[in-house]
Structure formats: structure tokens, C-alpha cells
Design a protein around this motif. Structure first.
Motif, mmCIF file in Angstrom:
data_model
loop_
_atom_site.group_PDB
_atom_site.id
_atom_site.type_symbol
_atom_site.label_atom_id
_atom_site.label_comp_id
_atom_site.label_asym_id
_atom_site.label_seq_id
_atom_site.Cartn_x
_atom_site.Cartn_y
_atom_site.Cartn_z
ATOM 1 N N SER A 32 0.833 -1.203 0.000
ATOM 2 C CA SER A 32 0.000 0.000 0.000
ATOM 3 C C SER A 32 0.866 1.251 0.000
ATOM 4 C CB SER A 32 -0.961 -0.019 1.191
ATOM 5 O OG SER A 32 -0.257 -0.052 2.426
ATOM 6 N N ILE A 33 1.282 1.723 1.151
ATOM 7 C CA ILE A 33 2.054 2.960 1.208
ATOM 8 C C ILE A 33 3.356 2.841 0.434
ATOM 9 C CG2 ILE A 33 3.362 4.472 2.758
ATOM 10 C CD1 ILE A 33 1.130 4.213 4.767
ATOM 11 N N ARG A 34 4.039 1.715 0.574
ATOM 12 C CA ARG A 34 5.308 1.576 -0.140
ATOM 13 C C ARG A 34 5.089 1.598 -1.654
ATOM 14 N NH1 ARG A 34 10.538 0.446 1.229
ATOM 15 N NH2 ARG A 34 9.931 1.924 2.848
ATOM 16 N N VAL A 35 4.022 0.960 -2.119
ATOM 17 C CA VAL A 35 3.738 0.980 -3.556
ATOM 18 C C VAL A 35 3.324 2.389 -3.994
ATOM 19 C CG1 VAL A 35 2.267 0.043 -5.388
ATOM 20 C CG2 VAL A 35 3.142 -1.465 -3.591
ATOM 21 N N PHE A 158 -2.828 6.200 -2.631
ATOM 22 C CA PHE A 158 -3.029 5.457 -1.392
ATOM 23 C C PHE A 158 -4.504 5.261 -1.086
ATOM 24 C CE2 PHE A 158 -3.543 5.716 3.336
ATOM 25 C CZ PHE A 158 -3.063 4.452 3.627
ATOM 26 N N ALA A 159 -5.294 6.333 -1.170
ATOM 27 C CA ALA A 159 -6.679 6.292 -0.702
ATOM 28 C C ALA A 159 -7.671 5.828 -1.765
ATOM 29 C CB ALA A 159 -7.093 7.664 -0.181
ATOM 30 N N GLY A 160 -7.471 6.206 -3.026
ATOM 31 C CA GLY A 160 -8.399 5.820 -4.076
ATOM 32 C C GLY A 160 -9.822 6.224 -3.775
ATOM 33 N N GLU A 161 -10.728 5.247 -3.747
ATOM 34 C CA GLU A 161 -12.147 5.515 -3.528
ATOM 35 C C GLU A 161 -12.457 6.005 -2.119
ATOM 36 O OE1 GLU A 161 -11.731 1.001 -2.817
ATOM 37 O OE2 GLU A 161 -10.642 2.658 -3.727
ATOM 38 N N HIS A 162 -11.465 5.950 -1.233
ATOM 39 C CA HIS A 162 -11.651 6.432 0.140
ATOM 40 C C HIS A 162 -11.168 7.877 0.309
ATOM 41 C CE1 HIS A 162 -12.475 2.246 1.160
ATOM 42 N NE2 HIS A 162 -11.324 1.911 0.633
ATOM 43 N N LEU A 179 -4.719 1.916 -2.909
ATOM 44 C CA LEU A 179 -3.763 0.922 -2.444
ATOM 45 C C LEU A 179 -3.954 0.608 -0.964
ATOM 46 C CD1 LEU A 179 -0.702 2.361 -4.368
ATOM 47 C CD2 LEU A 179 -1.700 0.102 -4.723
ATOM 48 N N VAL A 180 -4.639 1.482 -0.223
ATOM 49 C CA VAL A 180 -4.926 1.209 1.187
ATOM 50 C C VAL A 180 -5.706 -0.094 1.352
ATOM 51 C CG1 VAL A 180 -7.098 2.504 1.259
ATOM 52 C CG2 VAL A 180 -5.747 2.258 3.348
ATOM 53 N N ASN A 181 -6.414 -0.504 0.307
ATOM 54 C CA ASN A 181 -7.154 -1.767 0.369
ATOM 55 C C ASN A 181 -6.224 -2.975 0.500
ATOM 56 O OD1 ASN A 181 -9.715 -0.474 -0.046
ATOM 57 N ND2 ASN A 181 -9.242 -0.309 -2.214
#
Length: 318
Positions: A32-35, A158-162, A179-181
Motif C-alpha cells: 500500500s504505502i510503499r507501492v 493510497f486512498a483511491g475511492e476512500h 492501495l490502502v485496500n
């Protein structure tokens, strides 16, 4: 595998508080964060500056070099520093491809090392990258170096739909899934010893911290008063965030569990300021580089080096 200092063994029976970093400790953020760090750099260069660059421009190992340089607890700052490096190298070598810029000296490895020599962080990176340019050159570079956009792209990846829940507005640049998912829980809450105050000291925002604690099933165990986040304005290795959290949870003895050198430096700086502060530093090997950091962490002077937070919790429980 757990490595312990004599001081750790001495303070273990007295521990009253367990304080956690979030990313790499409570949650596995490798995907997530690293990507987001890795992808935000080429995304900005490609989508906002029109560079012909693929998503494989930088690696997780590159990111870790900046983490180890210190002062990059905020991943947005880290992303900005790397983007600036490419913009500067592109200004100096206007006909070179982004891939060629990656290998020209000084490369990212040398850049990170020189940032470390200056104390770490984005300000040191900016000073280093721009100091030898004329005013005209700096103006040309700064037109492209749009920190707000770079930071926003990182957050949206990171957040996308969030994005609206986490940042109060929908995504503007990236509209795919967040990516947080991909965050995965590391901690087993059943292993947390009873009778200890629990707190979090993290570089995440208040909303990101809430989101992460919900995933880790710790939202009730760690009340909002015991969360020190970006809202308080202290960025590790600034020890004031840890000092504030200790005051909120009622003091020590306490242990702070992190996964980067800045986490240990935060404790070390508190002890330098208050030598008798009863705080232990624990580093775990569940950050993005995993066991590759074993030797580095053991040499750091941390009181505890462990495979993961659960091993530390078992040790606390005896």
C-alpha cells in the motif's frame, strides 16, 4: 528471534504503557504505502510533466535509502524529494531518458547519502538539489516541482475511492482503487497484555489512523486521546510527539515499537533530553525491507529487535 538489551530486561516487569507506530508495525503496508511511494514518482513525471516513463522507475530499495537517511516520516516529503531529484537531473541532462537519469551520478543512492549527511528530511534534500543553480535555473526547476500536486497524487494513489473520507474531497488525478485496500493486519490483539495503556504515535493523519485502527480491530483499545498523529504537528524523529503521548497515557515505564531508524531516533532523542525517561525502543522487521534490516537495527542501539510486534507482546507478557 528477539534481541534484548539489559535495560529492556530490567524495565520489562515495570511496563505500564505500550506505544505503537502504525505502518509496518500494526499493519503490513508493503503493498500500500510503499507501492504508493514507488508509483507516485513516475505518475507525476508522466501524467503531469509528460515524461515517457514507466512504473518501474524506482524500487522499494530506493525508498528505503531515503527512510534510512532520516527525516522522511511523512511519505509525501519522501516522494517530493525523489521527484525533485529527477527534475533536477532532467534539467541538467535534457536529452536523457528517465532511465538514463537513474544511473547518472549522483544517483539516488548518493543523493540519499548526502541528505543523511545534512540531517535528513525534505528541506535538506531541496537545499542540496538546488544550491548550485542560478536564480534562472531554479525558477525553471520550481515551475515543474509542484509539491502540492506531488503530495496529492501520493495521497490519491493510497486512498483511491476512500479519498473523500480520508481527505475531505474526491480524487482529482487518480480514480482507481486505493492501495490502502492492500493493507494487512500484523498485530494479534489477543496477545496484548492486560493492564497496560495503549497508544499510537504515527505519521498518518487522524483520519488515516482511524481507518487503520478499525482494520486492526484496535479502535476501542486505543482511544483518540492516546493517538498522536499529523494533527499534532510533530514528525519523527522529533521527540516531542513521543513526549506528548507519554504524558497523555500517564507516563512510563513504556515501550515504543517502530520499524524504522527514525522510530528509534525518536526514543534516543527523548533520552538525550531526559536521560532518566523510562522508555524502551523496539524495532521490528515487518517494514517493507523485512529481515534485510536486521543488522542495521541491531547496530542502531535499539533496546529490542524482533521479528514482529507479536513477538514483542509475548516478551512483555513473559
Amino acid at each position: 528471534m528477539i534481541t534484548l538489551s539489559p535495560r529492556a530486561e530490567e524495565l520489562r516487569p515495570q511496563l505500564k504503557a505500550i506505544l505503537f507506530d502504525m505502518d509496518g508495525v500494526l499493519l503490513d503496508i508493503t503493498q500500500s504505502i510503499r507501492v504508493a511511494n514507488i508509483l507516485a514518482v513516475p505518475f507525476f513525471l508522466r501524467e503531469r510533466l509528460g515524461w515517457p516513463v514507466g512504473d518501474d522507475l524506482i524500487t522499494s530499495e530506493d525508498i528505503e535509502k531515503f527512510k534510512n537517511a532520516g527525516g522522511f516520516n511523512d511519505d509525501r516529503d519522501l516522494t517530493c524529494a525523489i521527484v525533485l531529484h529527477y527534475i533536477v537531473r532532467g534539467h541538467e541532462n535534457p536529452t536523457a531518458s528517465p532511465e538514463t537519469l537513474s544511473v547518472l551520478q549522483p544517483n539516488l543512492t548518493r543523493y540519499a547519502a548526502r541528505i543523511a549527511q545534512r540531517g535528513g528530511g525534505l528541506k535538506a534534500a531541496e537545499d542540496l538539489a538546488l544550491e548550485h543553480f542560478t536564480r534562472e535555473d531554479k525558477f525553471d526547476i520550481e515551475i515543474q516541482y509542484r509539491k502540492k500536486e506531488i503530495s496529492q497524487i501520493f495521497l490519491e494513489l493510497f486512498a483511491g475511492e476512500h479519498s473523500e473520507r480520508l481527505y475531505g474531497k474526491p480524487a482529482a488525478y487518480y480514480t482507481g482503487p486505493g492501495l490502502v485496500n492492500n493493507d494487512k493486519v500484523i498485530i494479534d490483539p489477543a496477545l496484548i497484555p492486560a493492564g497496560r495503556a495503549l497508544g499510537v504515535l504515527t505519521g498518518r493523519s487522524r483520519e488515516e489512523t482511524q481507518f487503520g485502527l478499525e482494520l486492526a480491530n484496535l479502535i476501542e483499545a486505543i482511544p483518540e486521546a492516546y493517538r498522536v498523529t499529523q494533527k499534532e504537528g510533530f514528525y519523527k524523529p522529533d521527540m516531542r510527539g513521543l513526549k506528548l503521548l507519554l504524558e497523555r497515557v500517564g507516563g512510563g515505564p513504556a515501550i515504543y515499537i517502530g520499524d524504522t531508524l527514525d522510530d528509534h531516533k525518536t526514543v534516543a532523542r527523548l533520552l538525550a533530553k531526559i536521560p532518566d525517561a523510562p522508555v524502551l525502543s523496539a524495532l521490528v522487521l515487518t517494514g517493507p525491507m523485512g529481515a534485510a534490516n536486521t543488522g542495521l537495527f541491531k547496530r542502531s542501539g535499539a533496546d529490542i529487535v524482533a521479528e514482529d510486534v507479536n513477538e514483542v507482546l509475548r516478551w512483555i507478557a513473559g
